[in-house]
Motif scaffolding. Structure first.
Motif, PDB file in Angstrom:
ATOM      1  N   ILE A   9       0.887  -0.757   0.488  1.00  0.00           N
ATOM      2  CA  ILE A   9      -0.067   0.218   0.050  1.00  0.00           C
ATOM      3  C   ILE A   9       0.892   1.474  -0.055  1.00  0.00           C
ATOM      4  CG2 ILE A   9      -1.767   1.618   1.738  1.00  0.00           C
ATOM      5  CD1 ILE A   9      -2.878  -1.536  -0.251  1.00  0.00           C
ATOM      6  N   ARG A  10       1.519   1.068   0.904  1.00  0.00           N
ATOM      7  CA  ARG A  10       2.975   2.045   0.458  1.00  0.00           C
ATOM      8  C   ARG A  10       3.579   2.801  -0.585  1.00  0.00           C
ATOM      9  NH1 ARG A  10       3.800   3.502   5.994  1.00  0.00           N
ATOM     10  NH2 ARG A  10       3.460   2.061   7.373  1.00  0.00           N
ATOM     11  N   LEU A  11       4.126   1.563  -1.444  1.00  0.00           N
ATOM     12  CA  LEU A  11       4.366   1.775  -2.692  1.00  0.00           C
ATOM     13  C   LEU A  11       3.058   2.537  -3.963  1.00  0.00           C
ATOM     14  CD1 LEU A  11       6.481  -2.040  -3.326  1.00  0.00           C
ATOM     15  CD2 LEU A  11       6.998   0.442  -3.349  1.00  0.00           C
ATOM     16  N   ALA A  12       1.808   1.977  -3.642  1.00  0.00           N
ATOM     17  CA  ALA A  12       1.012   2.823  -4.019  1.00  0.00           C
ATOM     18  C   ALA A  12       0.469   4.112  -4.298  1.00  0.00           C
ATOM     19  CB  ALA A  12      -0.448   2.206  -4.013  1.00  0.00           C
ATOM     20  N   LEU A  13       0.209   4.390  -2.988  1.00  0.00           N
ATOM     21  CA  LEU A  13       0.289   5.986  -2.845  1.00  0.00           C
ATOM     22  C   LEU A  13       1.773   6.469  -2.800  1.00  0.00           C
ATOM     23  CD1 LEU A  13      -1.024   5.423   1.226  1.00  0.00           C
ATOM     24  CD2 LEU A  13      -1.805   6.629  -0.194  1.00  0.00           C
ATOM     25  N   ARG A  14       2.995   6.162  -2.776  1.00  0.00           N
ATOM     26  CA  ARG A  14       4.308   6.632  -3.603  1.00  0.00           C
ATOM     27  C   ARG A  14       3.662   7.127  -4.497  1.00  0.00           C
ATOM     28  NH1 ARG A  14       7.769   3.234  -0.223  1.00  0.00           N
ATOM     29  NH2 ARG A  14       7.857   3.403   1.756  1.00  0.00           N
ATOM     30  N   HIS A  15       3.713   5.265  -5.760  1.00  0.00           N
ATOM     31  CA  HIS A  15       3.142   6.131  -7.134  1.00  0.00           C
ATOM     32  C   HIS A  15       2.361   7.590  -7.073  1.00  0.00           C
ATOM     33  CE1 HIS A  15       3.160   5.294 -10.902  1.00  0.00           C
ATOM     34  NE2 HIS A  15       1.518   4.747 -11.391  1.00  0.00           N
ATOM     35  N   LEU A  16       1.442   7.330  -6.898  1.00  0.00           N
ATOM     36  CA  LEU A  16      -0.671   7.898  -7.018  1.00  0.00           C
ATOM     37  C   LEU A  16       0.798   9.530  -6.567  1.00  0.00           C
ATOM     38  CD1 LEU A  16      -2.952   6.161  -5.491  1.00  0.00           C
ATOM     39  CD2 LEU A  16      -2.327   6.802  -7.489  1.00  0.00           C
ATOM     40  N   ALA A  17       1.314   9.721  -5.295  1.00  0.00           N
ATOM     41  CA  ALA A  17       1.597  11.257  -4.877  1.00  0.00           C
ATOM     42  C   ALA A  17       2.440  11.633  -5.809  1.00  0.00           C
ATOM     43  CB  ALA A  17       2.239  10.630  -3.364  1.00  0.00           C
ATOM     44  N   SER A  18       3.428  10.733  -6.494  1.00  0.00           N
ATOM     45  CA  SER A  18       4.384  11.096  -7.274  1.00  0.00           C
ATOM     46  C   SER A  18       4.013  11.361  -8.847  1.00  0.00           C
ATOM     47  CB  SER A  18       4.862  10.257  -6.978  1.00  0.00           C
ATOM     48  OG  SER A  18       5.373   9.546  -8.202  1.00  0.00           O
ATOM     49  N   LEU A  19       2.583  10.960  -8.808  1.00  0.00           N
ATOM     50  CA  LEU A  19       1.974  11.855 -10.375  1.00  0.00           C
ATOM     51  C   LEU A  19       1.481  12.983  -9.923  1.00  0.00           C
ATOM     52  CD1 LEU A  19       0.454   8.273 -11.274  1.00  0.00           C
ATOM     53  CD2 LEU A  19       2.145   9.598 -12.471  1.00  0.00           C
ATOM     54  N   GLY A  20       0.831  13.393  -8.670  1.00  0.00           N
ATOM     55  CA  GLY A  20       0.369  14.471  -8.337  1.00  0.00           C
ATOM     56  C   GLY A  20      -1.054  14.060  -7.128  1.00  0.00           C
ATOM     57  N   HIS A  21      -1.645  13.469  -7.542  1.00  0.00           N
ATOM     58  CA  HIS A  21      -2.282  13.097  -6.471  1.00  0.00           C
ATOM     59  C   HIS A  21      -2.082  13.216  -4.995  1.00  0.00           C
ATOM     60  CE1 HIS A  21      -4.351  10.835 -10.205  1.00  0.00           C
ATOM     61  NE2 HIS A  21      -3.067  10.320 -10.167  1.00  0.00           N
ATOM     62  N   HIS A  22      -3.153  14.375  -4.839  1.00  0.00           N
ATOM     63  CA  HIS A  22      -3.534  14.500  -3.157  1.00  0.00           C
ATOM     64  C   HIS A  22      -4.734  14.404  -2.520  1.00  0.00           C
ATOM     65  CE1 HIS A  22       0.288  17.530  -3.966  1.00  0.00           C
ATOM     66  NE2 HIS A  22      -1.153  17.856  -4.778  1.00  0.00           N
ATOM     67  N   HIS A  23      -5.449  13.336  -3.264  1.00  0.00           N
ATOM     68  CA  HIS A  23      -7.305  13.025  -2.772  1.00  0.00           C
ATOM     69  C   HIS A  23      -7.478  11.909  -3.105  1.00  0.00           C
ATOM     70  CE1 HIS A  23     -11.158  13.770  -2.117  1.00  0.00           C
ATOM     71  NE2 HIS A  23     -11.235  13.267  -1.327  1.00  0.00           N
ATOM     72  N   ASP A  76      -0.670   5.538   7.823  1.00  0.00           N
ATOM     73  CA  ASP A  76       0.670   6.297   8.277  1.00  0.00           C
ATOM     74  C   ASP A  76       1.685   6.501   7.194  1.00  0.00           C
ATOM     75  OD1 ASP A  76       2.234   6.006   9.957  1.00  0.00           O
ATOM     76  OD2 ASP A  76       3.641   4.681   8.755  1.00  0.00           O
ATOM     77  N   GLU A  77       1.712   6.070   6.164  1.00  0.00           N
ATOM     78  CA  GLU A  77       1.820   6.758   4.801  1.00  0.00           C
ATOM     79  C   GLU A  77       1.616   8.117   4.762  1.00  0.00           C
ATOM     80  OE1 GLU A  77       5.268   6.348   2.391  1.00  0.00           O
ATOM     81  OE2 GLU A  77       4.993   5.565   4.005  1.00  0.00           O
ATOM     82  N   SER A  78       0.282   7.759   4.536  1.00  0.00           N
ATOM     83  CA  SER A  78      -0.587   9.309   4.036  1.00  0.00           C
ATOM     84  C   SER A  78       0.124  10.761   4.783  1.00  0.00           C
ATOM     85  CB  SER A  78      -1.933   9.313   3.968  1.00  0.00           C
ATOM     86  OG  SER A  78      -2.840   8.144   3.344  1.00  0.00           O
ATOM     87  N   GLY A  79       0.122  10.517   6.254  1.00  0.00           N
ATOM     88  CA  GLY A  79       0.833  11.061   7.167  1.00  0.00           C
ATOM     89  C   GLY A  79       2.224  11.771   6.361  1.00  0.00           C
ATOM     90  N   LYS A  80       3.251  10.478   6.061  1.00  0.00           N
ATOM     91  CA  LYS A  80       4.093  10.757   5.474  1.00  0.00           C
ATOM     92  C   LYS A  80       4.725  11.381   4.604  1.00  0.00           C
ATOM     93  CE  LYS A  80       6.202   6.805   8.422  1.00  0.00           C
ATOM     94  NZ  LYS A  80       7.267   5.400   8.373  1.00  0.00           N
ATOM     95  N   LEU A  81       3.846  11.425   3.726  1.00  0.00           N
ATOM     96  CA  LEU A  81       3.241  12.248   2.430  1.00  0.00           C
ATOM     97  C   LEU A  81       2.838  13.155   2.567  1.00  0.00           C
ATOM     98  CD1 LEU A  81       3.125   8.824   0.194  1.00  0.00           C
ATOM     99  CD2 LEU A  81       5.207  10.201   0.924  1.00  0.00           C
ATOM    100  N   GLY A  82       2.214  13.789   3.577  1.00  0.00           N
ATOM    101  CA  GLY A  82       1.676  14.562   3.887  1.00  0.00           C
ATOM    102  C   GLY A  82       0.178  15.135   3.159  1.00  0.00           C
ATOM    103  N   LEU A  83      -0.196  13.741   2.853  1.00  0.00           N
ATOM    104  CA  LEU A  83      -1.677  14.140   2.615  1.00  0.00           C
ATOM    105  C   LEU A  83      -2.646  13.465   3.426  1.00  0.00           C
ATOM    106  CD1 LEU A  83      -1.359  10.835  -0.108  1.00  0.00           C
ATOM    107  CD2 LEU A  83      -0.480  13.761  -0.492  1.00  0.00           C
ATOM    108  N   ALA A  84      -2.469  13.426   4.875  1.00  0.00           N
ATOM    109  CA  ALA A  84      -3.564  12.771   5.893  1.00  0.00           C
ATOM    110  C   ALA A  84      -3.629  14.674   6.630  1.00  0.00           C
ATOM    111  CB  ALA A  84      -3.417  12.472   7.367  1.00  0.00           C
TER     112      ALA A  84
END
Length: 330
Positions: free
Chosen positions: A158-172, A195-203
């Motif tokens: 799930i962390r890998l999925a979040l990082r990939h989406l965040a790198s594309l510019g997704h915030h929601h 947890d990863e949402s928080g680390k990526l500043g998405l929470a």
């Protein structure tokens, strides 16, 4: 009933040579072994597990306690696992009974080892039901069972999925895969998402975890409809499994949402079928063949040493396909 003696007479070899060949013994030359196996197959030979057990103290059978015959990921894993164990000379016996009833059945059949799936509650099992000196291995939920375990690092997926989406510019980003039950396999994914949402500043109130009744196609469909009807503006979704993904895609199509133009989707479960979807799915997880080979390897090791407890964690990977892209507003 065809016996080893019948095969020996047809092949022109001794009884013991046939017995060794059927057990894949290295003492039999390969061309002789293949000749014997070919004759056994032509004659429709079926091994007598009870007789084998009396002679060798091993049945040559592995019991599998199966939670569901409907979910695509589990069905694919069973097929691959059966193939891996067959290559090692084992027969797979499948039970879809409750865990305690299945263990009791396998105890009576004197199987050499038992595979249990981690979303089944071992706390309900009485010690008297457990087959003595029979190794038990679970797939999933490492740390939640007293037995050897092969597990995927689901949270890391799930962390890998979040990082990939965040790198594309997704915030929601929405996560669909919370069945509202005591299922440690799903809980670890949800905890990683938060947890990863928080680390990526998405929470910042923009992430959402959608409750579902189960992990089937209909559950994914209803969860996606709920998101759409509530006017949710998520630009990306992480799905908790391939069956949920099928339902999500159906609901998105009904709402005329295009993937990935209107919404990006990443699916848990690293299955070949995801590449064949109308929109090839970006996926996270461990390949089914890798999982089945790891389970088979641990089983073989445990059969030789029942007291040894093993825990194997498999590293997931991200496979990027065309279901993910930058959000339209970026």
């Amino acid at each position: 009933m065809i016996t080893i003696k019948d095969i020996a007479e047809q092949a022109g070899v001794s009884f013991s040579t046939v017995s060794k060949a059927l057990r894949n013994s290295p003492l039999v030359k390969e061309h002789t072994k293949q000749h014997i196996l070919s004759i056994a197959k032509e004659m429709g030979y079926q091994p007598n597990l009870a007789a084998r057990s009396l002679v060798s103290k091993k049945s040559g059978a592995i019991g599998v306690v199966w939670p569901s015959v409907e979910r695509a990921a589990l069905s694919s894993l069973l097929t691959a696992l059966n193939d891996a164990l067959e290559e090692e000379g084992y027969t797979v016996l499948l039970s879809i009974s409750r865990l305690e009833a299945a263990l009791d059945t396998f105890r009576r059949y004197q199987v050499d080892a038992i595979i249990v799936f981690g979303d089944q509650d071992s706390k309900l099992i009485s010690e008297s039901t457990l087959p003595p000196n029979t190794p038990i291995i679970t797939y999933g939920a490492a740390g939640f069972h007293p037995w050897s375990t092969v597990d995927v690092k689901r949270g890391q997926s799930i962390r890998l999925a979040l990082r990939h989406l965040a790198s594309l510019g997704h915030h929601h980003i929405a996560y669909i895969g919370d069945p509202q039950t005591n299922d440690p396999l799903q809980t670890v994914k949800i905890e990683a998402f938060e947890d990863e949402s928080g680390k990526l500043g998405l929470a910042s109130g923009k992430q959402i975890i959608v409750p579902i009744s189960g992990l089937d196609v209909h559950d994914g469909y209803m969860a996606m409809k709920q998101l759409i009807e509530q006017g949710n503006v998520a630009t990306a979704i992480i799905s908790g499994g391939i069956d949920l993904t099928r339902g999500i895609l159906r609901a998105a199509a009904e709402a005329r949402l295009q993937v990935p133009q209107d919404i990006s989707i990443v699916s848990y479960d690293n299955l070949p079928q995801l590449q064949s979807f109308e929109v090839p799915m970006t996926a996270v997880g461990v390949a089914i063949t890798t999982i089945s080979e790891a389970i088979a390897q641990v089983i073989i090791q445990l059969i030789g040493n029942q007291q040894r407890i093993q825990t194997v964690h498999l590293e997931p990977e991200l496979i990027v396909r065309s279901s993910t892209a930058p959000p339209a507003s970026s």
